[in-house]
Design an enzyme around this catalytic site. Structure first.
Site, mmCIF file in Angstrom:
data_model
loop_
_atom_site.group_PDB
_atom_site.id
_atom_site.type_symbol
_atom_site.label_atom_id
_atom_site.label_comp_id
_atom_site.label_asym_id
_atom_site.label_seq_id
_atom_site.Cartn_x
_atom_site.Cartn_y
_atom_site.Cartn_z
ATOM 1 N N ASN A 39 -24.718 5.363 -48.357
ATOM 2 C CA ASN A 39 -23.567 5.781 -47.547
ATOM 3 C C ASN A 39 -22.283 5.786 -48.370
ATOM 4 O O ASN A 39 -21.358 6.545 -48.080
ATOM 5 C CB ASN A 39 -23.380 4.837 -46.356
ATOM 6 C CG ASN A 39 -24.410 5.063 -45.282
ATOM 7 O OD1 ASN A 39 -24.847 6.189 -45.061
ATOM 8 N ND2 ASN A 39 -24.811 3.993 -44.615
ATOM 9 N N PHE A 165 -30.848 11.634 -44.207
ATOM 10 C CA PHE A 165 -30.000 11.192 -45.321
ATOM 11 C C PHE A 165 -30.699 10.215 -46.285
ATOM 12 O O PHE A 165 -30.650 10.411 -47.507
ATOM 13 C CB PHE A 165 -28.716 10.549 -44.776
ATOM 14 C CG PHE A 165 -27.815 10.039 -45.862
ATOM 15 C CD1 PHE A 165 -27.007 10.900 -46.592
ATOM 16 C CD2 PHE A 165 -27.782 8.687 -46.191
ATOM 17 C CE1 PHE A 165 -26.191 10.438 -47.619
ATOM 18 C CE2 PHE A 165 -26.972 8.209 -47.207
ATOM 19 C CZ PHE A 165 -26.170 9.085 -47.925
#
Ligand code: BDR
Ligand code: CA
Length: 309
Positions: A39, A165
């Protein structure tokens, strides 16, 4: 006896709640938190893990930093959801929880080697550290009880039509881990999108009223607003779903199916190919989490927040 686990994460708003869910739950023994680039850049995800522990009063759980980038690709932080420091929203306090001098892989190896019973790994980010551990210490695989990973999807993606992701960030690592032979559960978008951070959820967390809850409500507010802006939905609180499944298998249904990771596709690198209909006639190699008991999930999350500082 509580289940001994290590969380390998990239905080990230939802990773913070995964740490808190584990730290506050009596059926989990959180042995370590290790960090990976995902992230945010590693410097941010590592600091954020220490912030998460500091805010919640989680002391005595070692935090160690891992890989700065995926095995064969560049780091690509998810700033559009998590902000520039990977933990947008509240002012972040200076963390007082120290950083363990070992690397993530050294810490995982030491803990797994010395543990009296097999340890469960709960990765909630790209699988770079776990793949490196599997390659570096093949003899320790037998001492890993299972891997329960937040990542992948049986259908839609969130960085492209198909890839999710965490899988997309380091598909080569995901491929290594899935083929390692260690029992593997995929907790993908297909289930985590059932755990939506609605206004009611945010207010329910805030109402708990302790330091963790007030900080957490600010995290949730930012996170859900990002998702509204980007995807038009309240934020799905992905990562704690993996921890919840370790706490209580009945919080989700699952199917045993074949999982293969696409590493090469032009549009699909990082896609998790889940053969739900057994078209390939290959041996099933993963549990795939499917349906979430949403009410029970949120009550587990809130019970943990309540138990923390
Ligand atoms: C996953 O990616 C990250 O943005 C979240 O922390 C979660 O682990 C969802 O695709
Ligand atoms: Ca994550």
């Amino acid at each position: 006896m509580p289940t001994p686990i290590i969380i390998d994460c990239d905080p990230g708003h939802d990773d913070v709640f995964a740490i808190w869910l584990a730290a506050g739950n009596p059926d989990i023994d959180l042995l370590a938190v290790t960090t990976v680039s995902g992230n945010g850049y590693l410097e941010h995800t590592t600091r954020n893990a220490r912030v998460a522990c500091t805010v919640a009063g989680v002391t005595g759980v070692p935090v160690a930093a891992g890989a700065e980038r995926p095995l064969m690709r560049q780091a690509a932080p998810a700033t559009w959801i998590h902000g520039d420091n990977a933990l947008g929203g509240p002012d972040l306090p200076e963390p007082t929880v120290p950083l363990d001098p070992r690397t993530a892989v050294q810490l995982i190896s030491d803990i797994v080697r010395e543990a009296p019973v097999p340890v469960t790994l709960v990765p909630t980010g790209p699988l770079t550290n776990i793949a490196t551990f599997v390659l570096a210490e093949p003899a320790l695989a037998a001492k890993v009880r299972e891997i329960v990973w937040m990542g992948g999807s049986t259908g839609r993606g969130n960085v492209g039509a198909y890839p999710e992701f965490n899988a997309w960030s380091d598909p080569e690592a995901a491929d290594i881990v899935v083929r390692s032979g260690i029992p593997f559960t995929m907790v993908g978008l297909n289930i985590t999108h059932q755990a939506l951070v609605t206004d009611e959820v945010i207010e329910g967390v805030r109402a708990i009223g302790n330091r963790t809850a007030l900080f957490g409500a600010e995290l949730l507010r930012f996170f859900s607003a990002s998702y509204q802006a980007v995807e038009g939905i309240p934020g799905p609180l992905h990562d704690p779903v993996a921890v919840a499944i370790v706490i209580d298998r009945t919080v989700a249904t699952s199917v045993h199916a074949r999982l293969d990771i696409e590493t090469k596709g032009t549009e699909t690198a990082g896609a998790t190919c889940v053969d739900l209909h057994n078209m390939l006639r290959r041996e099933p190699n993963a549990q795939i989490a499917m349906e979430l008991d949403v009410e029970r999930f949120w009550s587990l999350v809130k019970d943990s927040v309540r138990a923390l500082a």
